[in-house]
Scaffold this active site. Structure first.
Site, PDB file in Angstrom:
ATOM      1  N   GLY A  25       0.804  -1.216   0.000  1.00 22.04           N
ATOM      2  CA  GLY A  25       0.000   0.000   0.000  1.00 22.04           C
ATOM      3  C   GLY A  25       0.838   1.267   0.000  1.00 22.04           C
ATOM      4  N   THR A  26       1.884   1.268   0.794  1.00 25.60           N
ATOM      5  CA  THR A  26       2.728   2.458   0.898  1.00 25.60           C
ATOM      6  C   THR A  26       3.367   2.798  -0.446  1.00 25.60           C
ATOM      7  OG1 THR A  26       3.152   1.986   3.215  1.00 25.60           O
ATOM      8  CG2 THR A  26       4.708   3.464   2.109  1.00 25.60           C
ATOM      9  N   ASN A  80      -8.759   3.893   7.834  1.00 24.19           N
ATOM     10  CA  ASN A  80      -8.233   2.743   8.579  1.00 24.19           C
ATOM     11  C   ASN A  80      -8.466   2.843  10.082  1.00 24.19           C
ATOM     12  OD1 ASN A  80      -6.240   4.841   7.710  1.00 24.19           O
ATOM     13  ND2 ASN A  80      -5.014   3.892   9.310  1.00 24.19           N
ATOM     14  N   GLN A 123      -8.009  -0.417   2.712  1.00 20.34           N
ATOM     15  CA  GLN A 123      -8.923  -0.983   3.712  1.00 20.34           C
ATOM     16  C   GLN A 123     -10.177  -1.596   3.104  1.00 20.34           C
ATOM     17  OE1 GLN A 123      -8.663  -1.556   6.977  1.00 20.34           O
ATOM     18  NE2 GLN A 123      -6.624  -0.683   7.149  1.00 20.34           N
ATOM     19  N   SER A 151      -3.393  -3.557  -0.998  1.00 19.50           N
ATOM     20  CA  SER A 151      -2.297  -4.255  -0.332  1.00 19.50           C
ATOM     21  C   SER A 151      -2.745  -5.627   0.159  1.00 19.50           C
ATOM     22  CB  SER A 151      -1.824  -3.411   0.859  1.00 19.50           C
ATOM     23  OG  SER A 151      -0.842  -4.101   1.578  1.00 19.50           O
ATOM     24  N   HIS A 154      -1.637  -7.822   2.429  1.00 15.28           N
ATOM     25  CA  HIS A 154      -1.647  -8.280   3.825  1.00 15.28           C
ATOM     26  C   HIS A 154      -2.845  -7.773   4.616  1.00 15.28           C
ATOM     27  CE1 HIS A 154      -0.114  -4.832   6.370  1.00 15.28           C
ATOM     28  NE2 HIS A 154       0.280  -4.388   5.199  1.00 15.28           N
ATOM     29  N   THR A 187      12.892  -7.036 -10.196  1.00 16.76           N
ATOM     30  CA  THR A 187      12.430  -8.398 -10.440  1.00 16.76           C
ATOM     31  C   THR A 187      11.162  -8.632  -9.631  1.00 16.76           C
ATOM     32  OG1 THR A 187      14.679  -9.117 -10.816  1.00 16.76           O
ATOM     33  CG2 THR A 187      13.076 -10.839 -10.273  1.00 16.76           C
ATOM     34  N   CYS A 211       0.740   2.724  12.900  1.00 19.07           N
ATOM     35  CA  CYS A 211       1.911   3.545  12.626  1.00 19.07           C
ATOM     36  C   CYS A 211       2.053   4.693  13.614  1.00 19.07           C
ATOM     37  CB  CYS A 211       1.842   4.103  11.219  1.00 19.07           C
ATOM     38  SG  CYS A 211       1.082   2.958  10.097  1.00 19.07           S
TER      39      CYS A 211
HETATM   40  C1  LIG Z   1      -2.097  -0.424   5.874  1.00 16.89           C
HETATM   41  C2  LIG Z   1      -2.447   0.759   5.080  1.00 16.89           C
HETATM   42  C3  LIG Z   1      -1.536   1.324   4.171  1.00 16.89           C
HETATM   43  C4  LIG Z   1      -0.127   0.809   4.031  1.00 16.89           C
HETATM   44  O1  LIG Z   1      -0.099  -0.418   3.366  1.00 16.89           O
HETATM   45  P1  LIG Z   1       1.226  -1.325   3.457  1.00 16.89           P
HETATM   46  O2  LIG Z   1       0.961  -2.450   2.522  1.00 16.89           O
HETATM   47  O3  LIG Z   1       1.334  -1.757   4.874  1.00 16.89           O
HETATM   48  O4  LIG Z   1       2.373  -0.479   3.011  1.00 16.89           O
HETATM   49  C5  LIG Z   1      -1.940   2.409   3.428  1.00 16.89           C
HETATM   50  N1  LIG Z   1      -3.174   2.912   3.540  1.00 16.89           N
HETATM   51  C6  LIG Z   1      -4.088   2.400   4.392  1.00 16.89           C
HETATM   52  C7  LIG Z   1      -5.454   2.995   4.451  1.00 16.89           C
HETATM   53  C8  LIG Z   1      -3.763   1.310   5.190  1.00 16.89           C
HETATM   54  O5  LIG Z   1      -4.659   0.819   6.033  1.00 16.89           O
END
Ligand SMILES: *Cc1c(COP(=O)(O)O)cnc(C)c1O
Length: 387
Positions: A71-72, A151, A179, A199, A201, A237, A325
């Site tokens: 996500g980042t 989030n 989210q 993302s 995870h 890669t 965070c």
């Molecule tokens: C967790 C989150 C991110 C960051 O995603 P990562 O895959 O952990 O880098 C960005 N935006 C929101 C809204 C999130 O909840």
């Protein structure tokens, strides 16, 4: 002791079937997808299969999906990529004051490099008003970025309406959907977005794998330069096991999303009703109905959220004060401040985000323990006594 995990907005456990799908791509099928021989091409094939699954989930075309490290990176790619590509057109970006730090901090960086950023306020529920977006637009605006769902407080933003505003003004529109993807329906055409971050995870896939949806024709430059991977949009890669895991996780999410949504919403409602009725001096943060099915965020007056977390942890319960965070810093959450909570109330906030492992029995257990802990802390608080 049984362990109750209620912090699914921070991360989720990788589904065992996802892990199983990923494992061969570490040591057995390790070919580089850019290599021409067969084990390389085998990696290429599974990447393209995963791309198809991600595209299908969000209603995109195959080639509009670029894999990233999460996500980042997707958020940084969207912001920097559009900023650098459209500098000649303008230097103004519109976002909200409740974005994840993966949006706020790249915006701060861009401000130091000559860009102007408008951080729109939200109402007491955390909603961005599409009219405010419209009013913020100038002839220098090149990008609007508003998250799909928050989030911390779970509020779902009126993305389709904001997208309409962006369309009318022909401004590129990005949404951080980290989210929502894998949890509720997300369709890039219905939402009128040009760019969308997701993302793995956050929906039972592996950490370190994500994607940026880029609508065909969107003016954007790469964020990472190097080889020709991802059609020269993202060098390096490919993370083959991660991408396979992302594809598998999104496929599994799609299979029972509706039922799981309903199940979680009913568990969440149960948690909210019990806490509001059994604990006094508590407020529910976020929107009463326009919220993620799994999110409940409360402020307990006269208490520190951090102390609650530690006490709950000792009872085998994991939840959070807000975003993972910010929980290591002493500043109260920028999201809770933006919805108008005073410092001292924002400090007493707890976020529960439910997921596949949670059930009714756990809700009862959590409420029972929480009640005891809250009462214990309040009995020691001079502020509470004075009332
Ligand atoms: C967790 C989150 C991110 C960051 O995603 P990562 O895959 O952990 O880098 C960005 N935006 C929101 C809204 C999130 O909840």
């Amino acid at each position: 002791m049984k362990y109750i995990y209620m912090d699914h907005a921070a991360t989720t456990p990788t589904n065992p079937d996802v892990l199983k799908a990923m494992l061969p791509f570490f040591s057995e099928k390790y070919g580089n997808p850019s290599s021409l021989y067969s084990i390389g091409q085998e990696s290429r094939t599974v990447i393209e299969e995963a791309r198809g699954k991600v595209a299908k989930f969000i209603g995109a075309k195959h080639d509009e999906i670029v894999f990233t490290s999460g996500g980042t990176e997707s958020n940084n790619f969207a912001l920097m990529g559009v900023a650098w590509a459209n500098q000649k057109k303008g230097n103004h970006i519109v976002t909200s004051s409740i974005e994840h730090h993966a949006i706020i901090n790249p915006c701060k960086f861009l401000e130091k490099r000559g860009f102007k950023v408008t951080y729109l306020p939200v109402d007491k529920y955390g909603i961005v008003d599409p009219d405010d977006v419209k009013k913020a637009i100038t002839d220098k605006t090149i990008l609007i970025s508003i998250m799909h769902a928050n989030n911390e407080i779970g509020t779902i933003e009126p993305i389709a309406e904001i997208g309409k505003v962006a369309r009318e003004k022909e401004i590129i529109f990005h949404t951080d959907a980290v989210q929502t993807v894998g949890h509720i329906p997300v369709n890039v055409d219905e939402l009128n977005v040009d760019l969308l971050s997701l993302s793995a995870h956050k929906f039972y896939g592996p950490k370190g794998a994500g994607a940026l949806y880029i609508r065909k024709g969107t003016k954007i430059v790469p964020y990472l330069y190097g080889g020709d991977q991802e059609k020269r949009r993202r060098a390096s890669t490919e993370n083959v096991p991660g991408i396979v895991g992302l594809g598998k996780a999104i496929e599994l999410a799609m299979q029972d999303m509706e039922e799981e949504c309903k199940r979680l919403a009913s568990l969440r409602n149960m948690l909210i009703e019990k806490i509001l009725s059994e604990v006094d001096e508590v407020i529910l943060n976020g929107h009463p109905t326009q919220r993620l099915p799994n999110n409940a965020n409360f402020s307990f007056k006269y208490i520190e959220g951090e102390s609650l977390i530690l006490s709950l942890d000792m009872e085998g319960i994991a939840c959070s004060t807000g975003s993972a965070c910010t929980s290591s810093s002493l500043e109260p959450s920028h999201v809770l401040r933006a919805i108008g909570l005073p410092h001292e109330i924002a400090h007493g906030s707890l976020r529960f985000t439910l997921g596949r492992s949670n059930n009714e029995e756990q809700i009862d257990y959590v409420v029972e323990k929480l009640k005891k802990i809250v009462n214990k802390f309040r009995s020691m608080s001079p502020l509470y006594e004075k009332k």
